[in-house]
Design a protein around this motif. Structure first.
Motif, PDB file in Angstrom:
ATOM      1  N   ARG A  24       0.856  -1.195   0.000  1.00 20.44           N
ATOM      2  CA  ARG A  24       0.000   0.000   0.000  1.00 20.44           C
ATOM      3  C   ARG A  24       0.883   1.233   0.000  1.00 20.44           C
ATOM      4  N   ASN A  27       0.162   6.925   2.257  1.00 12.62           N
ATOM      5  CA  ASN A  27      -0.849   7.919   2.674  1.00 12.62           C
ATOM      6  C   ASN A  27      -1.869   7.280   3.616  1.00 12.62           C
ATOM      7  N   GLU A  29      -4.938   7.043   3.433  1.00 14.75           N
ATOM      8  CA  GLU A  29      -5.992   6.327   2.693  1.00 14.75           C
ATOM      9  C   GLU A  29      -5.553   4.908   2.319  1.00 14.75           C
ATOM     10  N   LYS A  30      -4.235   4.601   2.458  1.00 19.44           N
ATOM     11  CA  LYS A  30      -3.700   3.260   2.160  1.00 19.44           C
ATOM     12  C   LYS A  30      -4.090   2.775   0.754  1.00 19.44           C
ATOM     13  N   ILE A  31      -3.896   3.667  -0.201  1.00 10.57           N
ATOM     14  CA  ILE A  31      -4.168   3.359  -1.610  1.00 10.57           C
ATOM     15  C   ILE A  31      -3.303   2.170  -2.050  1.00 10.57           C
ATOM     16  N   SER A 134      -2.079  14.512   0.970  1.00 11.41           N
ATOM     17  CA  SER A 134      -2.107  14.139   2.384  1.00 11.41           C
ATOM     18  C   SER A 134      -0.736  13.682   2.841  1.00 11.41           C
TER      19      SER A 134
END
Ligand code: NDP
Ligand code: ZN
Length: 179
Positions: A24, A27, A29-31, A134
């Motif tokens: 991941r 960030n 948001e763990k994109i 972020s």
């Protein structure tokens, strides 16, 4: 032919997706990590207007050796010597301490090939845009500012390569007061 180019690019994006499947981004948001190499390749086609397929392959693969169990031999066997060479140029030596790796990126930027400079510019542009959106967990405002300042030094060694990407990077540096 066009069909073979598309087939090879899909093979490449699939290979990268499998290699990065458990990772991941940093960030909050763990994109999924694969968004990054795909996004770097998209900056190159959409903003830099690059159509050199070897550069696009290298963009998709640029973090596979650095961050997964992928070897340069594997890349050469699947995607050829040219792609392997560009990926080698954009891969940090992970046996070195991270401060030394960062220093070497600044030193080696000007000696990179045109193709590697394109991938490096797109990679920096993507990462700085991520940081604008972020902050990674645990990163202080000072650490973020230092990352922008280091990126500026690397980008200064990559100039004269692509007007669109260099202009976008300069706008980001200006916003951040990075001279
Ligand atoms: P990095 O500073 O190398 O982390 C940034 C890298 O993480 C990017 O280059 C990018 O690489 C990747 N990345 C993943 N997700 C994101 C995201 N959302 N936004 C931006 N980049 C992302 O981390 P290290 O752990 O290697 O840090 C080591 C260095 O950091 C040290 O050398 C030191 O200089 C500095 N440091 C500074 C501190 C401070 O407070 N000032 C504290 C600790 C370390 P990729 O393109 O490969 O994915
Ligand atoms: Zn990257």
């Amino acid at each position: 032919s066009a069909a073979i180019v598309i087939e090879d690019l899909i093979k490449c994006v699939n290979f990268a997706a499998e290699k990065h499947k458990n990772q991941r981004r940093k960030n909050p948001e763990k994109i999924p990590y694969i968004n990054h190499p795909i996004g770097v390749a998209f900056i190159l086609t959409n903003e830099a207007k690059i159509t050199d397929v070897s550069v696009l392959h290298a963009a998709l693969l640029h973090d596979t050796v650095e961050d997964t169990d992928t070897s340069f031999e594997e890349i050469e066997n699947l995607f050829g010597k040219t792609v392997r060479g560009i990926v080698e140029e954009v891969t940090d030596d992970k046996t070195l301490p991270s401060a030394e790796r960062k220093r070497l990126q600044i030193v080696h930027a000007p000696d990179s090939s045109f193709e590697a400079k394109l991938v490096k510019l797109a990679d920096k542009l993507y990462n700085l845009r991520d940081l604008e959106k972020s902050a990674p967990e645990g990163w202080s405002e000072q650490r973020i500012q230092e990352y922008f300042e280091w990126s500026r030094k690397v980008v200064d060694g990559l100039r004269g390569t692509n007007v669109a990407m260099e202009q976008s990077l300069d706008e980001i540096f200006k916003k951040r007061n990075v001279i």
